[in-house]
Design an enzyme around this catalytic site. Structure first.
Site, PDB file in Angstrom:
ATOM      1  CB  ALA A  11      -0.995   2.130   4.601  1.00 11.37           C
ATOM      2  CB  SER A  12       3.534   4.502   4.029  1.00  9.28           C
ATOM      3  OG  SER A  12       3.115   5.301   2.936  1.00  9.28           O
ATOM      4  N   GLY A  14       1.126  10.401   6.894  1.00  9.87           N
ATOM      5  CA  GLY A  14      -0.015  11.289   7.039  1.00  9.87           C
ATOM      6  C   GLY A  14       0.431  12.724   6.851  1.00  9.87           C
ATOM      7  NE  ARG A  15      -0.449  12.921   3.151  1.00  8.45           N
ATOM      8  CZ  ARG A  15       0.038  11.883   2.514  1.00  8.45           C
ATOM      9  NH1 ARG A  15       0.770  12.036   1.450  1.00  8.45           N
ATOM     10  NH2 ARG A  15      -0.189  10.655   2.935  1.00  8.45           N
ATOM     11  CG  HIS A 234     -12.012   4.549   0.786  1.00  2.54           C
ATOM     12  ND1 HIS A 234     -12.459   3.760  -0.240  1.00  2.54           N
ATOM     13  CD2 HIS A 234     -10.751   4.144   1.047  1.00  2.54           C
ATOM     14  CE1 HIS A 234     -11.509   2.906  -0.584  1.00  2.54           C
ATOM     15  NE2 HIS A 234     -10.463   3.121   0.179  1.00  2.54           N
ATOM     16  CG  ASP A 235      -7.011   6.319   1.210  1.00  4.24           C
ATOM     17  OD1 ASP A 235      -7.751   5.474   0.677  1.00  4.24           O
ATOM     18  OD2 ASP A 235      -5.934   6.012   1.773  1.00  4.24           O
ATOM     19  CB  THR A 236      -9.749   5.106  -3.075  1.00  3.14           C
ATOM     20  OG1 THR A 236      -8.657   4.331  -2.593  1.00  3.14           O
ATOM     21  CG2 THR A 236      -9.845   4.934  -4.582  1.00  3.14           C
ATOM     22  CD  GLN A 302       4.597   2.604  -0.237  1.00  7.30           C
ATOM     23  OE1 GLN A 302       4.034   1.783   0.504  1.00  7.30           O
ATOM     24  NE2 GLN A 302       3.966   3.678  -0.677  1.00  7.30           N
ATOM     25  N   GLY A 403       0.531   9.818  -5.048  1.00 16.17           N
ATOM     26  CA  GLY A 403       1.992   9.849  -4.975  1.00 16.17           C
ATOM     27  C   GLY A 403       2.668   9.174  -6.140  1.00 16.17           C
TER      28      GLY A 403
END
Length: 494
Positions: A11-12, A14-15, A234-236, A302, A403
């Site tokens: 959400a904040s 990307g890479r 899903h990233d999780t 954040q 992170g």
């Protein structure tokens, strides 16, 4: 040697992360990084999807310029948000972000027409106002009438690059529209929101070959020969794949913008107690279940940093917090008021005034307030998790990945509050999980267990052992939360 690229978008930020496996160790190289955020546009907070597409193409071009002629690629992002596609294959506007206020109070409205307990019994998914079922419940019906297909964000990006439409299961489970028993769309729930099953592309498992990059469509870019694999999108789900553990005596916190605290299991827990505690049963790769609690997470800090004009880095805020007396305030970090306030600092201070507590003023006090209460929340939820899952899942260690695992102060604070050994890292667990699932798909690893052994060997963890902690603080915190939440349910109750 095959090259694998993870497109990992949160959400904040990307890479694009590149990896190879030499039969001994996994490499990991950052190729391209970019910011991400929603913006207010056309009446809603929306994601700028064309910007994300452009940044992905820039990243893939960098892969080619690094001498990589061909590669495999997987995409993961956040959950629940979607793009609507018309019958000509064109997107009907930018997707609305889950933090948009259009779903404020939607659960209460929906509950007037449909039993929330029945909804949970069918899906096993926690009640969150931004779940796709609730977004569709309030979606513009005229817009829905124009839509031929709905694609979740990573599936839409995959469609843009390959022309193939699918719905990946780990992400689809978060929509709260799939039946946990039949593993298919629940017709009763679709009828409740007036949506037909043919709006969705076919369901596919994580680890399915999607297709080749359409080079002609992006001829202005110098791109490698790219094969897309539908990973645990899903990233999780990818982060838990990337957690270097084994056995059944461990839990995790996937710590990023959100903190997802839970266990990996094979059987969903759709008990009345799990419903009362709002735990979720999201689907994972290889027929696993992520039984977890959604916690507001690093979003709080954040936003604190953003409203200080990024004057302090996250390590600097942690250092300021560590130098500040602890546990001066109790905060319900999951209070909806913190989902998307105009100013997080002001919201935290107002909360403390309303609850007659010391108001944090300095950057160190504000950061300490956030970190203390995240750790207290983690400790409290771990107790609930063990109670919900029974003695079979008594946790011997807690893995913190993502992170947030780089925050040594918060990790140690969590170990102290939870009285649990913490293994922190890897920080790029989501990208790593994305990458190793690609490797499993093409046969480099025989199983998830084998891949996790390679992760553990390649990316050592930092261990935090619990120190003495005043248990009265945790007891008082839990009493405070109970009173605060009862007050929310009944304003006449103090």
């Amino acid at each position: 040697m095959d090259t694998f690229i993870a497109i990992d978008i949160g959400a904040s930020s990307g890479r694009l992360m590149m990896s190879q496996w030499d039969d001994q160790q996994l490499s990991l190289t950052e190729i391209h990084r970019f910011k991400n955020s929603f913006r207010h546009h056309a009446g809603f907070d929306r994601w700028h999807i064309d910007y994300l597409i452009k940044e992905i193409l820039i990243g893939l071009e960098k892969v080619k310029h690094a001498g990589i002629q061909s590669c495999y690629v997987g995409i993961d992002t956040w959950a629940v948000d979607y793009c609507l596609i018309d019958d000509k294959g064109q997107r009907l506007g930018d997707p609305v972000a889950y933090r948009d206020k259009r779903t404020n109070h939607v659960i209460e409205r929906f509950s007037q027409e449909y039993s929330l307990q029945t909804l949970y019994e069918k899906t096993g998914i926690q009640l969150q106002p931004f779940n796709t079922i609730f977004q569709l419940y309030v979606e513009d019906k005229n817009l829905l009438a124009k839509a031929d297909k709905l694609l979740l964000i990573p599936d839409y990006l995959g469609y843009v690059f390959t022309g193939k439409m699918v719905t990946e299961k780990t992400n689809a489970s978060t929509m709260q529209l799939l039946n946990a028993n039949t593993q298919s769309w629940d017709q009763d729930l679709l009828a409740a929101i007036q949506v037909k099953e043919d709006l969705f592309a076919p369901l596919v498992d994580a680890g399915t070959l999607l297709g080749k990059l359409n080079q002609e469509k992006f001829s202005t870019y110098d791109l490698p020969d790219t094969t897309f694999i539908t990973v645990a999108s899903h990233d999780t789900a990818s982060a838990i794949i990337g957690t270097p553990s084994s056995g059944t005596d461990w839990g995790y916190i996937s710590s990023g913008t959100w903190s997802l605290l839970g266990i990996e299991t094979k059987v969903p827990n759709i008990s009345a107690a799990a419903f009362d505690e709002n735990y979720t049963n999201e689907w994972g790769a290889h027929n696993t279940i992520r039984f977890l609690k959604n916690i507001m997470g690093m979003w709080l800090i954040q936003e604190v940093a953003r409203h200080q004009n990024d004057q302090y880095s996250f390590p600097e805020l942690a250092a300021l917090a560590e130098a500040t007396p602890g546990f001066q305030q109790f905060i319900d970090v999951n209070d909806p008021r913190f989902l998307n306030p105009d100013n997080m600092i002001t919201e935290l201070q107002t909360y403390c005034r309303e609850t007659h507590q010391k108001v944090p003023e300095t950057p160190g006090e504000i950061a300490r307030c956030v970190y203390d209460n995240l750790a207290l929340c983690y400790g409290s939820e771990l107790q609930k998790l063990e109670a919900l899952t029974g003695t079979a899942h008594t946790l011997q260690r807690l893995h913190i990945v993502g992170g947030g695992s780089n925050n040594t102060f918060l990790n140690q604070l969590t170990a102290d509050v939870a009285q649990c050994t913490i293994e922190a890292g890897p920080g790029e667990a989501t990208a790593i999980g994305n990458l190793v699932l690609q490797m499993i798909t093409v046969g480099l690893f025989a199983s998830l267990e084998e891949a996790r052994m390679a992760i553990k060997k390649s990316f050592p963890c930092t261990v935090h052992y619990p120190r003495a902690f005043d248990r009265n603080i945790q007891t008082n915190y839990q009493s405070f939360l109970k009173g605060a939440r009862q007050h929310d349910k009944d304003p006449a109750t103090i």
